[in-house]
Write a protein that holds these residues in place. Structure first.
Motif, short mmCIF file in Angstrom:
data_model
loop_
_atom_site.label_atom_id
_atom_site.label_comp_id
_atom_site.label_asym_id
_atom_site.label_seq_id
_atom_site.Cartn_x
_atom_site.Cartn_y
_atom_site.Cartn_z
N PRO A 139 -38.35 20.05 60.07
CA PRO A 139 -37.65 19.69 58.84
C PRO A 139 -37.18 18.24 58.91
CG PRO A 139 -36.56 21.53 59.99
CD PRO A 139 -37.70 21.09 60.83
N LEU A 140 -37.14 17.59 57.76
CA LEU A 140 -36.74 16.18 57.72
C LEU A 140 -35.24 16.10 57.89
CD1 LEU A 140 -37.22 13.25 57.35
CD2 LEU A 140 -37.76 13.63 54.96
N ARG A 141 -34.84 15.72 59.08
CA ARG A 141 -33.41 15.63 59.38
C ARG A 141 -33.02 14.18 59.54
NH1 ARG A 141 -31.32 20.57 62.50
NH2 ARG A 141 -33.06 22.02 62.36
N ILE A 142 -31.87 13.85 58.97
CA ILE A 142 -31.33 12.50 59.09
C ILE A 142 -29.97 12.60 59.78
CG2 ILE A 142 -30.57 10.44 57.82
CD1 ILE A 142 -32.40 11.29 55.52
N VAL A 143 -29.77 11.76 60.78
CA VAL A 143 -28.44 11.65 61.41
C VAL A 143 -27.95 10.23 61.18
CG1 VAL A 143 -27.12 11.68 63.55
CG2 VAL A 143 -28.91 13.39 63.16
N THR A 196 -32.05 17.25 55.35
CA THR A 196 -30.70 17.62 55.73
C THR A 196 -30.09 16.41 56.43
OG1 THR A 196 -31.44 18.52 57.82
CG2 THR A 196 -31.26 20.07 55.99
N VAL A 197 -28.84 16.14 56.10
CA VAL A 197 -28.20 14.91 56.58
C VAL A 197 -26.90 15.28 57.28
CG1 VAL A 197 -27.33 12.63 55.95
CG2 VAL A 197 -29.14 13.70 54.57
N ASN A 212 -33.20 16.03 67.26
CA ASN A 212 -33.92 16.68 66.17
C ASN A 212 -34.11 15.80 64.95
OD1 ASN A 212 -34.28 19.24 67.40
ND2 ASN A 212 -32.12 19.69 67.03
N ALA A 213 -33.66 14.56 65.02
CA ALA A 213 -33.65 13.71 63.83
C ALA A 213 -34.95 12.95 63.67
CB ALA A 213 -32.48 12.74 63.90
N ARG A 214 -35.44 12.89 62.43
CA ARG A 214 -36.62 12.07 62.12
C ARG A 214 -36.20 10.66 61.74
NH1 ARG A 214 -40.78 14.93 59.82
NH2 ARG A 214 -41.85 12.95 59.56
N ILE A 215 -35.00 10.56 61.13
CA ILE A 215 -34.48 9.26 60.73
C ILE A 215 -33.04 9.17 61.24
CG2 ILE A 215 -33.84 7.77 58.78
CD1 ILE A 215 -36.09 9.08 57.17
N VAL A 216 -32.73 8.05 61.88
CA VAL A 216 -31.38 7.83 62.40
C VAL A 216 -30.85 6.54 61.79
CG1 VAL A 216 -30.02 7.34 64.47
CG2 VAL A 216 -31.82 9.08 64.54
N VAL A 217 -29.58 6.56 61.40
CA VAL A 217 -28.96 5.38 60.80
C VAL A 217 -27.74 5.00 61.63
CG1 VAL A 217 -28.03 4.38 58.69
CG2 VAL A 217 -29.68 6.26 58.54
N GLY A 244 -41.94 9.19 66.98
CA GLY A 244 -41.99 8.93 65.55
C GLY A 244 -40.65 8.81 64.86
N ARG A 245 -39.57 8.95 65.58
CA ARG A 245 -38.26 8.83 64.94
C ARG A 245 -38.04 7.40 64.45
NH1 ARG A 245 -33.72 10.47 68.86
NH2 ARG A 245 -34.37 8.57 69.88
N GLN A 246 -37.53 7.27 63.24
CA GLN A 246 -37.27 5.96 62.67
C GLN A 246 -35.78 5.67 62.78
OE1 GLN A 246 -39.71 5.03 59.00
NE2 GLN A 246 -39.64 7.25 58.85
N VAL A 247 -35.46 4.47 63.22
CA VAL A 247 -34.05 4.08 63.41
C VAL A 247 -33.75 2.90 62.50
CG1 VAL A 247 -32.30 3.31 65.04
CG2 VAL A 247 -34.10 4.90 65.80
#
Ligand SMILES: [Zn+2]
Length: 315
Positions: A48-52, A71-72, A98-103, A124-127
């Motif tokens: 699942p597309l998870r964002i942290v 989910t964020v 578990n995050a695909r995108i991290v901010v 593949g995680r994007q930061v």
């Protein structure tokens, strides 16, 4: 001068973290795909597309742009605590794994993220690092969300990251991005109007937390050295304290801005002097309060600032 770096030394961060912080922009920018081995059986599309997001404000904007496609979660959530004293719990590491995108904010505000990301590599995680998006050098005022340029840059980058992670939803993300950008227009208009009315007005603050918005509004910020000392956890010098007191007692400033999340006996004393002198006080927070959007949070703060700036002079 690197006051923000000194902050971390003062507050006891290990030298390793400080060293990492100096390189934080670069370190966080390294494509993690290139430096770690693929995890067996982890097909990207199946996760699942998870964002942290390190800070609540960036999680809020992520929800506005991703909508139900992601989910964020956010890490720094408590507007009653001082984020500069934060220590990440093990649950943060698990979330990042578990995050695909991290901010992250970057600029030394959340150096624990850098260490956790390196300890929990994900293919593949994007930061996204806001300081890098804005080109903010290490050692600058890290309260970037008070810079009106921050959210448009972040929103654009996030929409690109979401589209890369889930190309099938590209048009949804584009629509949501356009809606978000449009929702910022009233804020921009507000800032322009306040600037036209109050640019050059002298104000002061116990800490530089609101500094980027004050600059955007053209306010003349006094007692900067005092603010940096408080921010760095050190005692302001007697001359700086005396100058601050004088500004309040003589009402050389129109507003005293303070950080609700980091009050100390010294800042409470200044609030009392301001109250007795009749200088209006504006409390701001670093962490977006629960239940408020970024737009409502900043808009409400600008409302309160305008009321304080427009208050009639004390008799
Ligand atoms: Zn701060």
């Amino acid at each position: 001068m690197r006051p923000w770096l000194r902050l971390w030394r003062f507050r006891g961060a290990p030298g390793r973290i400080v060293a990492a912080l100096r390189r934080a922009g670069l370190l966080l920018a390294v494509p993690l795909l290139a430096v770690c081995l693929p995890t067996a059986g982890m097909a990207a599309a199946a996760v699942p597309l998870r964002i942290v997001a390190a800070e609540r404000v960036y999680a809020d904007v992520a929800r506005q742009i991703a909508g139900p496609a992601a989910t964020v979660i956010s890490v720094l959530n408590n507007p009653a605590a001082d984020p500069h004293l934060f220590e990440a719990a093990p649950s943060v590491a698990r979330a990042l794994a578990n995050a695909r995108i991290v901010v992250a904010n970057g600029a030394g505000y959340d150096p624990w993220m850098d260490a956790l990301l390196r300890a929990n590599p994900v293919p593949g995680r994007q930061v996204l690092v806001i300081a890098r998006l804005l080109g903010v050098p290490a050692g600058s005022n890290p309260h970037l969300w008070y810079d009106p340029a921050a959210m448009p840059a972040y929103a654009d980058a996030l929409a690109r990251a979401l589209t890369a992670a889930d190309p099938a939803e590209a048009s949804t993300f584009a629509t949501r991005l356009a809606r978000f950008r449009a929702s910022l227009r009233p804020l921009d208009a507000r800032i322009a109007a306040l600037r036209a009315r109050f640019a050059g007005t002298a104000v002061t603050a116990t800490e530089p937390v609101f500094g980027r918005m004050a600059a955007a509004l053209g306010l003349k910020m006094r007692n900067r050295r005092f603010q940096l000392a408080v921010m760095n956890g050190s005692e302001p010098g007697p001359a700086e304290v005396a100058a601050f007191d004088r500004d309040l007692r003589t009402r050389a400033v129109r507003v005293l801005i303070y950080n609700r999340q980091a009050t100390t006996p010294a800042t409470r004393r200044l609030l009392e002097i301001a109250r007795r002198a009749g200088v209006p006080v504006l409390g701001v927070t670093e962490t977006e309060p629960a239940g408020l959007s970024y737009q409502a949070w900043i808009g409400g703060t600008l409302d309160a600032l305008e009321a304080a700036l427009a208050a009639p002079p004390h008799p």
